[in-house]
Design a protein around this motif. Structure first.
Motif: not given
Length: 145
Positions: A33-34, A62-64, A37, A30, A83, A59-60, A24
């Motif tokens: 949020a990271t 896992r979101r991206a 985390d 993003v 994850p 962490a980034l 993303r």
């Protein structure tokens, strides 16, 4: 000039030969949020910069990461991103480096550009601070022969 990509569409990126991930866009949401985390926030104060970088990158990611190709389990069966699998992927050094270069550094490029140097308040050097001490004696010049 800052070029804005108003589509915000996910993009595919090659991280290693035969391995690509769909990510993303690296947006403010993003990044915020990271930063908050639980794994990143729970790092002890004495954690090294390297430990912090790895925790933040995972962490980034896992979101991206939305999808990937060319990643499988120990038996060679394709697996979907999870994850745990994303963390394991970033434990592979060349992949971690590629993720940092392709995704993270692009997002932080503007942050670097604004930190190059501060503007002087008046004129070319009015804001500069002298770092050298004045010479005690006048320097002697070399003899001409």
């Amino acid at each position: 000039m800052l070029t804005l990509d108003l589509t915000n569409a996910p993009r595919w990126h090659d991280l290693a030969p035969g391995v690509r991930v769909q990510l993303r866009p690296l947006t403010t949401a993003v990044m915020v949020a990271t930063r908050s985390d639980p794994v990143v926030e729970s790092l002890p104060d004495e954690a090294s910069d390297e430990e912090r970088a790895v925790a933040f990158a995972k962490a980034l990611a896992r979101r991206a990461v939305l999808a990937w190709e060319g990643i499988g389990d120990a038996d060679g069966n394709a697996i979907d991103p999870s994850p745990e699998a994303i963390d394991a992927l970033l434990d592979v050094w060349p992949v971690f480096e590629a993720f940092q270069l392709i995704y993270v550094s692009k997002g932080l490029l503007l942050e670097q550009e604004k930190n190059v140097s501060a503007l002087s308040p008046n004129g070319l050097s009015a804001g500069a601070i002298a770092t050298a001490t004045p010479a005690r004696k006048r320097a002697k010049t070399a003899r001409r022969g």
